[in-house]
Enzyme design. Structure first.
Site, PDB file in Angstrom:
ATOM      1  N   GLU A  16     -31.621 -23.972 -18.591  1.00  0.00           N
ATOM      2  CA  GLU A  16     -32.000 -22.640 -19.083  1.00  0.00           C
ATOM      3  C   GLU A  16     -33.337 -22.702 -19.821  1.00  0.00           C
ATOM      4  O   GLU A  16     -34.148 -21.771 -19.752  1.00  0.00           O
ATOM      5  CB  GLU A  16     -30.935 -22.106 -20.042  1.00  0.00           C
ATOM      6  CG  GLU A  16     -29.557 -21.934 -19.437  1.00  0.00           C
ATOM      7  CD  GLU A  16     -28.469 -21.717 -20.487  1.00  0.00           C
ATOM      8  OE1 GLU A  16     -27.378 -21.285 -20.096  1.00  0.00           O
ATOM      9  OE2 GLU A  16     -28.689 -21.979 -21.690  1.00  0.00           O
ATOM     10  N   ASP A 173     -20.770 -15.798 -24.876  1.00  0.00           N
ATOM     11  CA  ASP A 173     -21.529 -17.047 -24.808  1.00  0.00           C
ATOM     12  C   ASP A 173     -20.839 -18.141 -25.613  1.00  0.00           C
ATOM     13  O   ASP A 173     -19.700 -17.963 -26.052  1.00  0.00           O
ATOM     14  CB  ASP A 173     -22.980 -16.821 -25.279  1.00  0.00           C
ATOM     15  CG  ASP A 173     -23.136 -17.022 -26.773  1.00  0.00           C
ATOM     16  OD1 ASP A 173     -22.178 -16.696 -27.534  1.00  0.00           O
ATOM     17  OD2 ASP A 173     -24.185 -17.534 -27.205  1.00  0.00           O
ATOM     18  N   GLU A 175     -22.718 -20.115 -28.148  1.00  0.00           N
ATOM     19  CA  GLU A 175     -23.547 -20.592 -29.265  1.00  0.00           C
ATOM     20  C   GLU A 175     -23.942 -19.531 -30.293  1.00  0.00           C
ATOM     21  O   GLU A 175     -24.108 -19.849 -31.479  1.00  0.00           O
ATOM     22  CB  GLU A 175     -24.860 -21.228 -28.749  1.00  0.00           C
ATOM     23  CG  GLU A 175     -24.725 -22.613 -28.164  1.00  0.00           C
ATOM     24  CD  GLU A 175     -24.441 -22.591 -26.670  1.00  0.00           C
ATOM     25  OE1 GLU A 175     -24.670 -21.527 -26.049  1.00  0.00           O
ATOM     26  OE2 GLU A 175     -23.979 -23.608 -26.125  1.00  0.00           O
ATOM     27  N   ASP A 198     -22.492 -14.719 -14.878  1.00  0.00           N
ATOM     28  CA  ASP A 198     -21.170 -14.544 -14.263  1.00  0.00           C
ATOM     29  C   ASP A 198     -20.464 -13.360 -14.913  1.00  0.00           C
ATOM     30  O   ASP A 198     -20.807 -12.964 -16.025  1.00  0.00           O
ATOM     31  CB  ASP A 198     -20.335 -15.819 -14.447  1.00  0.00           C
ATOM     32  CG  ASP A 198     -20.278 -16.249 -15.901  1.00  0.00           C
ATOM     33  OD1 ASP A 198     -21.159 -17.014 -16.331  1.00  0.00           O
ATOM     34  OD2 ASP A 198     -19.391 -15.771 -16.622  1.00  0.00           O
TER      35      ASP A 198
HETATM   36  N1  ADE Z   1     -22.539 -18.879 -20.420  1.00  0.00           N
HETATM   37  C1  ADE Z   1     -22.678 -18.382 -19.188  1.00  0.00           C
HETATM   38  N2  ADE Z   1     -21.538 -17.795 -18.777  1.00  0.00           N
HETATM   39  C2  ADE Z   1     -20.630 -17.930 -19.775  1.00  0.00           C
HETATM   40  C3  ADE Z   1     -19.284 -17.542 -19.950  1.00  0.00           C
HETATM   41  N3  ADE Z   1     -18.604 -16.890 -19.010  1.00  0.00           N
HETATM   42  N4  ADE Z   1     -18.693 -17.859 -21.127  1.00  0.00           N
HETATM   43  C4  ADE Z   1     -19.367 -18.520 -22.089  1.00  0.00           C
HETATM   44  N5  ADE Z   1     -20.634 -18.915 -21.968  1.00  0.00           N
HETATM   45  C5  ADE Z   1     -21.280 -18.619 -20.820  1.00  0.00           C
END
Ligand code: ADE
Length: 237
Positions: A16, A173, A175, A198
């Site tokens: 990334e 996410d 973080e 996703d």
């Molecule tokens: N980073 C990218 N897709 C994610 C997801 N579904 N859950 C947590 N972090 C992610």
């Protein structure tokens, strides 16, 4: 928005971060922030980018909340930023209009996997960390503003989903809330910029969809970050 120091971008995965560094003109291998630990920092044109680096035992990027908090703390102490931006990819939600490659700017940041049903600890576990007000910047950039919700798992259990639904999360996410936690402690403005790889409520297995779209979403992230930095500089003049 007035900044009292340079922007500091905090990222977890090298896949990334590489397009973002390239777009911001940051070259080379970067340098260590703390001797012997994995976090690495790059700079160009008074912008800083830090990654959690590689876990040498498992030979993978150090993703998740613990490395994010450690890296953020070390980097804030090193460069005294005017704002910290937690950047990376995320899961999005079809039910709330999300799509692959969408940039999302945080206006709220919580944890969804810390469940402590004890008096006072419930709110503590949720976090709800201070987020810099970026309504005008989001409007100028055409980015959606919304809740970024953090947990230490790529999947989502039903109790996590209930929490994310309760705050109408746009981004899931691993973080942002950890970065927000450190920023609150060190009194440093904070936001998060995430791009969807996703769809949490879609049909495909998360890991498959994540891997399919990682490169594409990271390119979109590099464009979104370039535009955000430009807006921040403009509004700082
Ligand atoms: N980073 C990218 N897709 C994610 C997801 N579904 N859950 C947590 N972090 C992610």
């Amino acid at each position: 928005m007035h900044l009292n120091g340079p922007p500091l971008i905090v990222m977890a995965m090298e896949a990334e971060a590489a397009p973002v560094r390239s777009r911001l003109g940051m070259e080379g291998p970067g340098s260590e922030i703390v001797n012997g630990l994995s976090s690495r920092i790059w700079t160009n044109d008074n912008i800083y980018l830090v990654t959690n680096g590689n876990n040498q035992r498992f030979e993978v990027d150090s993703i998740g909340t613990l490395p994010a908090a450690f890296t953020t703390f070390s980097a804030i102490k090193a460069v005294q930023p005017g704002i910290v931006i937690s950047a990376g990819t995320c899961g999005g939600f079809i039910q709330r209009g999300g799509f692959i490659g969408e940039p999302i700017l945080a206006n709220r940041c919580v944890f969804h996997d810390r469940r402590i049903p004890l008096a006072g600890f419930d709110a503590y576990s949720f976090g709800d960390f201070p987020v810099a007000k970026m309504d005008l910047i989001a409007q100028n950039l055409g980015f959606r503003l919304g809740t970024v919700s953090t947990g230490d798992a790529l999947d989502a259990q039903s109790c996590d989903l209930e929490r994310m639904d309760s705050v109408e999360a746009l981004a899931k996410d691993m973080e942002a809330a950890a970065v927000g936690w450190v920023c609150e402690k060190l009194d440093t403005p904070f936001t998060a910029l995430k791009v969807t790889t996703d769809l949490v409520d879609g049909d495909k297995p998360t890991e498959t969809e994540f891997e399919e779209n990682l490169q594409y979403a990271s390119e979109r992230l590099s464009e979104a970050m370039f535009a955000l930095i430009h807006e921040l500089k403009k509004s700082n003049n």
